[in-house]
Design a protein around this motif. Structure first.
Motif, PDB file in Angstrom:
ATOM      1  N   VAL A   1       0.842  -1.206   0.000  1.00 14.27           N
ATOM      2  CA  VAL A   1       0.000   0.000   0.000  1.00 14.27           C
ATOM      3  C   VAL A   1       0.880   1.259   0.000  1.00 14.27           C
ATOM      4  O   VAL A   1       0.636   2.209  -0.745  1.00 14.27           O
ATOM      5  N   GLN A   2       1.906   1.206   0.811  1.00 14.59           N
ATOM      6  CA  GLN A   2       2.799   2.365   0.899  1.00 14.59           C
ATOM      7  C   GLN A   2       3.516   2.616  -0.435  1.00 14.59           C
ATOM      8  O   GLN A   2       3.651   3.753  -0.876  1.00 14.59           O
ATOM      9  N   GLU A   3       3.922   1.520  -1.050  1.00 15.16           N
ATOM     10  CA  GLU A   3       4.570   1.612  -2.360  1.00 15.16           C
ATOM     11  C   GLU A   3       3.637   2.321  -3.356  1.00 15.16           C
ATOM     12  O   GLU A   3       4.057   3.217  -4.092  1.00 15.16           O
ATOM     13  N   ASN A   4       2.361   1.931  -3.323  1.00 18.36           N
ATOM     14  CA  ASN A   4       1.376   2.542  -4.221  1.00 18.36           C
ATOM     15  C   ASN A   4       1.177   4.017  -3.902  1.00 18.36           C
ATOM     16  O   ASN A   4       1.046   4.850  -4.801  1.00 18.36           O
ATOM     17  N   GLN A   5       1.169   4.310  -2.603  1.00 13.83           N
ATOM     18  CA  GLN A   5       1.012   5.687  -2.157  1.00 13.83           C
ATOM     19  C   GLN A   5       2.156   6.543  -2.705  1.00 13.83           C
ATOM     20  O   GLN A   5       1.938   7.602  -3.279  1.00 13.83           O
ATOM     21  N   GLU A   6       3.373   6.016  -2.504  1.00 12.92           N
ATOM     22  CA  GLU A   6       4.558   6.771  -2.940  1.00 12.92           C
ATOM     23  C   GLU A   6       4.608   6.942  -4.452  1.00 12.92           C
ATOM     24  O   GLU A   6       5.139   7.930  -4.949  1.00 12.92           O
ATOM     25  N   ALA A   7       4.044   5.954  -5.156  1.00 10.77           N
ATOM     26  CA  ALA A   7       4.040   6.053  -6.618  1.00 10.77           C
ATOM     27  C   ALA A   7       2.890   6.929  -7.109  1.00 10.77           C
ATOM     28  O   ALA A   7       2.678   7.062  -8.315  1.00 10.77           O
ATOM     29  N   GLY A   8       2.129   7.469  -6.170  1.00 12.55           N
ATOM     30  CA  GLY A   8       1.019   8.353  -6.533  1.00 12.55           C
ATOM     31  C   GLY A   8      -0.160   7.639  -7.180  1.00 12.55           C
ATOM     32  O   GLY A   8      -0.970   8.247  -7.877  1.00 12.55           O
ATOM     33  N   LYS A   9      -0.285   6.340  -6.917  1.00 12.51           N
ATOM     34  CA  LYS A   9      -1.404   5.569  -7.501  1.00 12.51           C
ATOM     35  C   LYS A   9      -2.710   5.933  -6.801  1.00 12.51           C
ATOM     36  O   LYS A   9      -2.735   6.137  -5.584  1.00 12.51           O
ATOM     37  N   GLU A  10      -3.755   5.966  -7.586  1.00 15.91           N
ATOM     38  CA  GLU A  10      -5.051   6.290  -6.998  1.00 15.91           C
ATOM     39  C   GLU A  10      -5.577   5.084  -6.214  1.00 15.91           C
ATOM     40  O   GLU A  10      -6.113   5.212  -5.130  1.00 15.91           O
ATOM     41  N   ASP A  11      -5.418   3.896  -6.812  1.00 17.47           N
ATOM     42  CA  ASP A  11      -5.860   2.664  -6.147  1.00 17.47           C
ATOM     43  C   ASP A  11      -4.728   2.144  -5.274  1.00 17.47           C
ATOM     44  O   ASP A  11      -3.742   1.603  -5.765  1.00 17.47           O
ATOM     45  N   LEU A  12      -4.907   2.300  -3.961  1.00 15.75           N
ATOM     46  CA  LEU A  12      -3.824   1.901  -3.050  1.00 15.75           C
ATOM     47  C   LEU A  12      -3.661   0.382  -2.981  1.00 15.75           C
ATOM     48  O   LEU A  12      -2.646  -0.117  -2.517  1.00 15.75           O
ATOM     49  N   ASP A  13      -4.673  -0.337  -3.443  1.00 15.87           N
ATOM     50  CA  ASP A  13      -4.581  -1.797  -3.469  1.00 15.87           C
ATOM     51  C   ASP A  13      -4.093  -2.309  -4.819  1.00 15.87           C
ATOM     52  O   ASP A  13      -4.157  -3.507  -5.096  1.00 15.87           O
ATOM     53  N   PHE A  14      -3.579  -1.417  -5.622  1.00 17.05           N
ATOM     54  CA  PHE A  14      -3.092  -1.814  -6.948  1.00 17.05           C
ATOM     55  C   PHE A  14      -2.057  -2.932  -6.812  1.00 17.05           C
ATOM     56  O   PHE A  14      -1.116  -2.837  -6.008  1.00 17.05           O
ATOM     57  N   GLY A  15      -2.239  -4.009  -7.585  1.00 16.86           N
ATOM     58  CA  GLY A  15      -1.265  -5.106  -7.575  1.00 16.86           C
ATOM     59  C   GLY A  15      -1.386  -6.043  -6.373  1.00 16.86           C
ATOM     60  O   GLY A  15      -0.547  -6.913  -6.188  1.00 16.86           O
ATOM     61  N   VAL A  16      -2.440  -5.858  -5.569  1.00 12.95           N
ATOM     62  CA  VAL A  16      -2.611  -6.748  -4.406  1.00 12.95           C
ATOM     63  C   VAL A  16      -3.677  -7.781  -4.736  1.00 12.95           C
ATOM     64  O   VAL A  16      -4.827  -7.420  -4.962  1.00 12.95           O
TER      65      VAL A  16
END
Ligand code: TRP
Length: 334
Positions: free
Chosen positions: A116-131
């Protein structure tokens, strides 16, 4: 004398490096030779599926892990040695346990939070991206691995301690509802002393590209040892063993006499080239036997399959009656 059940799982991720060997494989094998313990060791192939590897590669990595442990001295007569995917009861229990696992507990699991943190840092809208759900509920499957065999002790690295806490929570929650069916397991974190340094002095890790794999051929092993970072002291200058990568790795493979001798050579002044040669010799000596055994095993996969099948039969002899008890308790099945 009561028997202690010690159980641990290893995720297939390719040929281990010597940091894995010294930090995990060797201590686990030492533990398995203690009296009054029964050891269980399995290959957690379903855990690796959470990263959806190529099917051929997943199978190959499973053989690599199996061959590694056997080559390092695992005795399949003493240790119950099996593949997770050969025990369907683990998956059955995993579903049951998931119904006793608060969703919030999984939200707090490290691996998921890191993603989730990785997604946050990458500026992704979906924090569950790739989970995927497998990654999300990874700790539940791990709890099932442990609880289905009523393991007392679970040797794991520091990074897995949270998963053990989760397994304990789930077991206790289940027991509160149905009585003392689940044995509440304990994590055991082997004291490794210092981390084994990699070629550049940082912790040895495949992601740093500073590793020495366990079964390198001698010529390549020598080359890698040659790459170990040193300072620019001249050959005759006395050298400190403190903080020396060469000396640290040497200590892990040599016997006390050899260690004392190399220490005095350091103090008297030794060239880095000569010190590396000594390190290469002692590593090659320790790893030669396992390397040959590994090659033999990898050349005969049906032998490994046979051993793992036997292990699975022994494991299921416990898992099947245990699941019968669980089904009775929760009110499913006949
Ligand atoms: N999750 C562990 C790891 O990544 C491997 C594992 C799976 C495990 N199931 C287990 C370890 C059960 C101990 C007990 O290293």
């Amino acid at each position: 004398m009561a028997i202690t059940t010690v159980l641990t799982g290893v995720k297939p991720t390719g040929q281990p490096h010597i940091g894995n060997y010294l930090g995990a494989i060797r201590p686990a094998l030492e533990l398995s030779s203690e009296p009054n313990t029964e050891t269980w060791l399995f290959i957690a192939d379903y855990h690796t599926l959470t990263t959806t590897p190529d099917p051929k590669r997943l199978r190959e990595m499973t053989y690599e892990v199996a061959a590694t442990w056997l080559a390092c001295g695992l005795d399949p007569n003493k240790t119950v040695f099996y593949r997770q995917s050969d025990i369907p009861e683990i998956l059955e229990l995993s579903w049951i346990l998931s119904c006793f696992t608060p969703k919030g507990l999984m939200n707090r699991a490290h691996a998921y939070k890191a993603k989730v943190q990785e997604n946050q840092e990458a500026g992704k809208e979906d924090l569950d991206f790739g989970v995927n759900m497998g990654l999300y509920s990874y700790p539940v499957l791990m709890a099932a691995d442990i609880l289905v065999f009523s393991a007392h002790k679970v040797p794991v690295g520091e990074d897995q301690v949270q998963h053990l806490e989760i397994a304990r929570d789930i077991a206790q929650k289940f027991n509160r509802q149905y009585g003392e069916i689940m044995k509440v397991p304990q994590a055991v974190v082997p004291k490794v002393g210092k981390n084994v340094p990699g070629l550049d002095g940082r912790k040895m890790s495949k992601s740093y590209d500073n590793s020495i794999l366990m079964f390198e051929e001698p010529a390549r092993l020598k080359k890698l040892v040659g790459r170990i970072k040193t300072d620019s002291l001249p050959p005759e200058a006395p050298k400190s063993t403190d903080g020396s990568i060469i000396f640290d790795i040497y200590q892990a493979f040599a016997i006390p006499d050899q260690i004392a001798t190399l220490k005095s050579k350091f103090e008297a002044g030794i060239s880095w080239g000569a010190a590396k040669e000594e390190l290469f010799q002692v590593m090659d000596e320790a790893l030669r036997g396992p390397r040959e055994k590994y090659k033999q095993l990898m050349a005969d996969k049906s032998y490994i399959d046979g051993l793992l099948k036997q292990g699975a039969e022994r494991a299921r002899a416990n898992a099947v009656p245990f699941m019968h008890k669980v089904r009775q308790a929760i009110g499913v099945g006949s």
